[in-house]
Design an enzyme around this catalytic site. Sequence first.
Site, PDB file in Angstrom:
ATOM      1  N   LYS A  32       0.868  -1.189   0.000  1.00 47.22           N
ATOM      2  CA  LYS A  32       0.000   0.000   0.000  1.00 47.22           C
ATOM      3  C   LYS A  32       0.896   1.228   0.000  1.00 47.22           C
ATOM      4  O   LYS A  32       1.691   1.420   0.908  1.00 47.22           O
ATOM      5  CB  LYS A  32      -0.913   0.001   1.224  1.00 47.22           C
ATOM      6  CG  LYS A  32      -1.810   1.238   1.243  1.00 47.22           C
ATOM      7  CD  LYS A  32      -3.035   1.046   2.088  1.00 47.22           C
ATOM      8  CE  LYS A  32      -4.022   2.208   1.936  1.00 47.22           C
ATOM      9  NZ  LYS A  32      -3.616   3.350   1.170  1.00 47.22           N
ATOM     10  N   ASP A  34       1.734   5.230   0.042  1.00 41.47           N
ATOM     11  CA  ASP A  34       1.180   6.407   0.693  1.00 41.47           C
ATOM     12  C   ASP A  34       1.307   7.633  -0.202  1.00 41.47           C
ATOM     13  O   ASP A  34       2.260   8.397  -0.107  1.00 41.47           O
ATOM     14  CB  ASP A  34       1.930   6.620   2.016  1.00 41.47           C
ATOM     15  CG  ASP A  34       1.207   7.587   2.923  1.00 41.47           C
ATOM     16  OD1 ASP A  34       0.064   7.948   2.598  1.00 41.47           O
ATOM     17  OD2 ASP A  34       1.781   7.982   3.957  1.00 41.47           O
ATOM     18  N   GLU A 175       3.252   1.727   4.603  1.00 41.21           N
ATOM     19  CA  GLU A 175       1.920   1.902   5.197  1.00 41.21           C
ATOM     20  C   GLU A 175       1.186   0.587   5.463  1.00 41.21           C
ATOM     21  O   GLU A 175       0.384   0.496   6.393  1.00 41.21           O
ATOM     22  CB  GLU A 175       1.086   2.780   4.262  1.00 41.21           C
ATOM     23  CG  GLU A 175      -0.045   3.481   4.961  1.00 41.21           C
ATOM     24  CD  GLU A 175      -1.000   4.189   4.004  1.00 41.21           C
ATOM     25  OE1 GLU A 175      -2.032   4.669   4.479  1.00 41.21           O
ATOM     26  OE2 GLU A 175      -0.734   4.245   2.794  1.00 41.21           O
TER      27      GLU A 175
END
Length: 319
Positions: A32, A34, A175
């Site tokens: 993921k 950011d 993240e």
Amino acid sequence: MHGHGPAVNLAPMLATTGALPADDGSWAYEVKWDGIRALVTVEGGSLSVTSRAGNDVTASYPELRGLAEQVGVRSVVLDGEVVAFGAGGVPDFGLLQSRMHVTRPSAGLLSATPVTYLVFDVLLAGGVALLDLTYDERRAALDALHLGGAHWQVPPSFLADGTALLASTREQGLEGVVAKRRTSRYAPGRRTDQWVKVKHVRRQSAVVIGWQPGEGGRAGRIGSLLLAVNGAGGLHYAGRVGTGFSAQVLRLLGGLLEPLAAQDPPCEVPREYARVARWVRPELVAEVEFTGWTRDGRLRHPSYKGLRDDLPVSDVVRE
């Protein structure tokens, strides 16, 4: 060609927040990133960048232009995240702030804070819509485009063993991960449990509804921002954030909030703020890190991370 062409009605598919799936082998795992979500459309050698809110932000990210030449004349629509890498090669949302509201970045800004587009999906290629293909099939189509340059790349997708990737992202200060069901189709604009985001740190977007003047060294300036999220019947007060601001950020916020000044709060707020707070029209969206929610729907220990311009106010709900 900006804003026209095949991407005109497409919106990014969204993930739900959850835990790692139990049936590991049915899922692919991605890091993921950011940053801010963006769809990139290339048609006839011309490129446009559309934010999640549907705004044309092409002029803000000129370093992505070369992607059009790499793709050639085939029309494509890509989905991914625009990030600014900070120390240790980790995306830094705070760093991206200096690029986000700038429509014609200077050469100095482009060299000080370059961005990279991390591509993770393809929605259309060669004029053919790929939305009804499975994740695995779209991923193969993306790999077949052989994209890679100074300012764009296709990060790896991992089949199975989400636990290992989650542990590795924690070590690297990233993240979290997104788990994507390998048989899933692409559902534009929908938040779906076919994509699950698993985050190490809790993050929440919130609408800025006002600010409280500071005390001491911050007298007369912003001491804290008052926040709200959408729920049943409209905006609901979600607490205030008073940490995570640099002097530069406070100046930027002051300039952005000034023209939004309003007489009254846009939702019901605790009585203790009614006298001292300055209210604004609910147009800015802030991103905060926090530890949890209180029973009365307030953010616990929030810390300011930056503003988001890729999110319409109406989309800001409790995650």
